[in-house]
Scaffold this motif. Structure first.
Motif, mmCIF file in Angstrom:
data_model
loop_
_atom_site.group_PDB
_atom_site.id
_atom_site.type_symbol
_atom_site.label_atom_id
_atom_site.label_comp_id
_atom_site.label_asym_id
_atom_site.label_seq_id
_atom_site.Cartn_x
_atom_site.Cartn_y
_atom_site.Cartn_z
ATOM 1 N N UNK A 1 0.841 -1.174 0.000
ATOM 2 C CA UNK A 1 0.000 0.000 0.000
ATOM 3 C C UNK A 1 0.887 1.239 0.000
ATOM 4 N N UNK A 2 0.499 2.262 -0.742
ATOM 5 C CA UNK A 2 1.318 3.469 -0.834
ATOM 6 C C UNK A 2 1.119 4.367 0.373
ATOM 7 N N UNK A 3 2.023 5.352 0.473
ATOM 8 C CA UNK A 3 1.995 6.271 1.611
ATOM 9 C C UNK A 3 0.625 6.905 1.772
ATOM 10 N N UNK A 4 0.179 7.077 3.003
ATOM 11 C CA UNK A 4 -1.108 7.743 3.199
ATOM 12 C C UNK A 4 -1.037 9.194 2.744
ATOM 13 N N UNK A 5 -2.034 9.579 1.980
ATOM 14 C CA UNK A 5 -2.109 10.943 1.475
ATOM 15 C C UNK A 5 -3.463 11.498 1.859
ATOM 16 N N UNK A 6 -3.462 12.644 2.502
ATOM 17 C CA UNK A 6 -4.697 13.322 2.825
ATOM 18 C C UNK A 6 -4.920 14.398 1.774
ATOM 19 N N UNK A 7 -6.148 14.465 1.248
ATOM 20 C CA UNK A 7 -6.446 15.415 0.186
ATOM 21 C C UNK A 7 -7.510 16.392 0.669
ATOM 22 N N UNK A 8 -7.212 17.686 0.538
ATOM 23 C CA UNK A 8 -8.197 18.734 0.774
ATOM 24 C C UNK A 8 -8.177 19.576 -0.493
ATOM 25 N N UNK A 9 -9.223 19.518 -1.271
ATOM 26 C CA UNK A 9 -9.273 20.112 -2.608
ATOM 27 C C UNK A 9 -8.058 19.617 -3.375
ATOM 28 N N UNK A 10 -7.160 20.503 -3.756
ATOM 29 C CA UNK A 10 -5.952 20.045 -4.432
ATOM 30 C C UNK A 10 -4.721 20.246 -3.544
ATOM 31 N N UNK A 11 -4.919 20.212 -2.220
ATOM 32 C CA UNK A 11 -3.819 20.225 -1.262
ATOM 33 C C UNK A 11 -3.600 18.780 -0.831
ATOM 34 N N UNK A 12 -2.366 18.306 -0.968
ATOM 35 C CA UNK A 12 -2.031 16.937 -0.612
ATOM 36 C C UNK A 12 -1.085 16.971 0.575
ATOM 37 N N UNK A 155 14.097 4.377 -7.344
ATOM 38 C CA UNK A 155 13.785 4.189 -5.920
ATOM 39 C C UNK A 155 12.312 4.447 -5.624
ATOM 40 N N UNK A 156 11.670 5.255 -6.460
ATOM 41 C CA UNK A 156 10.241 5.541 -6.309
ATOM 42 C C UNK A 156 9.368 4.393 -6.789
ATOM 43 N N UNK A 157 9.991 3.358 -7.374
ATOM 44 C CA UNK A 157 9.224 2.231 -7.908
ATOM 45 C C UNK A 157 8.926 2.345 -9.385
ATOM 46 N N UNK A 158 9.487 3.367 -10.039
ATOM 47 C CA UNK A 158 9.238 3.554 -11.465
ATOM 48 C C UNK A 158 10.129 2.611 -12.270
ATOM 49 N N UNK A 159 9.619 2.198 -13.422
ATOM 50 C CA UNK A 159 10.325 1.274 -14.300
ATOM 51 C C UNK A 159 10.743 1.977 -15.578
ATOM 52 N N UNK A 160 11.962 1.670 -16.017
ATOM 53 C CA UNK A 160 12.492 2.234 -17.257
ATOM 54 C C UNK A 160 11.688 1.691 -18.421
ATOM 55 N N UNK A 161 11.216 2.583 -19.289
ATOM 56 C CA UNK A 161 10.432 2.206 -20.462
ATOM 57 C C UNK A 161 11.306 2.231 -21.709
ATOM 58 N N UNK A 175 10.463 6.797 -17.694
ATOM 59 C CA UNK A 175 10.153 5.868 -16.612
ATOM 60 C C UNK A 175 8.652 5.930 -16.352
ATOM 61 N N UNK A 176 8.073 4.792 -15.973
ATOM 62 C CA UNK A 176 6.616 4.716 -15.778
ATOM 63 C C UNK A 176 6.307 4.136 -14.405
ATOM 64 N N UNK A 177 5.236 4.638 -13.806
ATOM 65 C CA UNK A 177 4.741 4.127 -12.533
ATOM 66 C C UNK A 177 3.261 3.812 -12.693
ATOM 67 N N UNK A 178 2.888 2.599 -12.328
ATOM 68 C CA UNK A 178 1.482 2.175 -12.340
ATOM 69 C C UNK A 178 1.053 1.893 -10.906
ATOM 70 N N UNK A 179 -0.239 1.667 -10.708
ATOM 71 C CA UNK A 179 -0.775 1.462 -9.360
ATOM 72 C C UNK A 179 -0.046 0.336 -8.638
ATOM 73 N N UNK A 180 0.122 -0.810 -9.287
ATOM 74 C CA UNK A 180 0.788 -1.943 -8.634
ATOM 75 C C UNK A 180 2.237 -1.608 -8.289
ATOM 76 N N UNK A 181 2.887 -0.806 -9.133
ATOM 77 C CA UNK A 181 4.273 -0.405 -8.855
ATOM 78 C C UNK A 181 4.327 0.482 -7.612
ATOM 79 N N UNK A 182 3.360 1.367 -7.479
ATOM 80 C CA UNK A 182 3.325 2.263 -6.318
ATOM 81 C C UNK A 182 3.102 1.460 -5.050
ATOM 82 N N UNK A 183 2.208 0.495 -5.101
ATOM 83 C CA UNK A 183 1.971 -0.362 -3.940
ATOM 84 C C UNK A 183 3.241 -1.101 -3.538
ATOM 85 N N UNK A 184 3.971 -1.620 -4.520
ATOM 86 C CA UNK A 184 5.188 -2.385 -4.245
ATOM 87 C C UNK A 184 6.313 -1.498 -3.724
#
Length: 196
Positions: A1-12, A155-161, A175-184
């Motif tokens: 699971x990725x880092x917890x992010x709290x969203x208020x409008x477009x404030x993360x 290191x962010x989990x992105x893969x070289x394309x 480099x690309x990051x998908x949902x499963x990559x972010x979780x990992x």
């Protein structure tokens, strides 16, 4: 699971950072980032080193106007250290030229704060924001020779394309990051993420 992010409008918000819209009064802090040649030498051809606070103020006005026209999840954010409210950098989630179909995730930090995991925390927050808006992948484009950024995106989990001249007419590594990559890539504990 990725880092917890709290969203208020477009404030993360993350454990240590608040990503919020830029304000014109951020000009002095922003100049510490975008007025630094170590930062700007790797940015796109549209972004030169900002020479002074007046020019930074004008650029922030342009970014604020641009952000008002963008549809979520795209945007530009000031990266603020939550503990002291200090602006330490900037972040983007922007459509890449020429077709605007790929969404670029990026960050720029003051060089004295490199290596503290802020880029990773920012990338994960922006990716989570994008994925919550039905975006399935985000991209980072890196100039050859920018080994620090290449290492950080990995290191962010992105893969070289691959490499391309599609964006900005420059030779770039993609480099690309998908949902499963972010979780990992998520850290196993609430401690600081990997180095950047």
């Amino acid at each position: 699971m990725y880092l917890p992010v709290t969203v208020m409008t477009n404030v993360l918000t993350t454990n240590r950072l608040t990503l919020r819209p830029w304000r014109v009064e951020d000009a002095s802090a922003a100049l510490n980032v975008y007025g630094n040649a170590e930062v700007t030498r790797w940015l796109s051809p549209e972004m030169d080193q900002v020479p002074d606070e007046t020019a930074m103020r004008l650029l922030l006005q342009q970014w604020i106007a641009e952000a008002a026209r963008l549809r979520a999840p795209a945007g530009r954010w000031a990266i603020e250290h939550t503990a002291d409210g200090q602006v330490i950098g900037g972040a983007i989630l922007l459509p890449l030229p020429p077709g605007q179909e790929d969404l670029e995730v990026g960050w720029q930090l003051r060089p004295d704060l490199w290596g503290h995991g802020y880029a990773t925390e920012t990338t994960h927050a922006l990716a989570a924001w994008a994925f919550d808006h039905d975006v399935y992948e985000v991209f980072a484009v890196v100039r050859p020779g920018n080994t620090r950024a290449s290492s950080t995106v990995r290191n962010n989990g992105m893969h070289w394309v691959g490499e391309t001249r599609k964006y900005f007419g420059l030779d770039l590594q993609v480099f690309r990051l998908r949902v499963a990559d972010l979780d990992a890539a998520a850290p196993p504990s609430a401690g600081p993420p990997g180095r950047d």
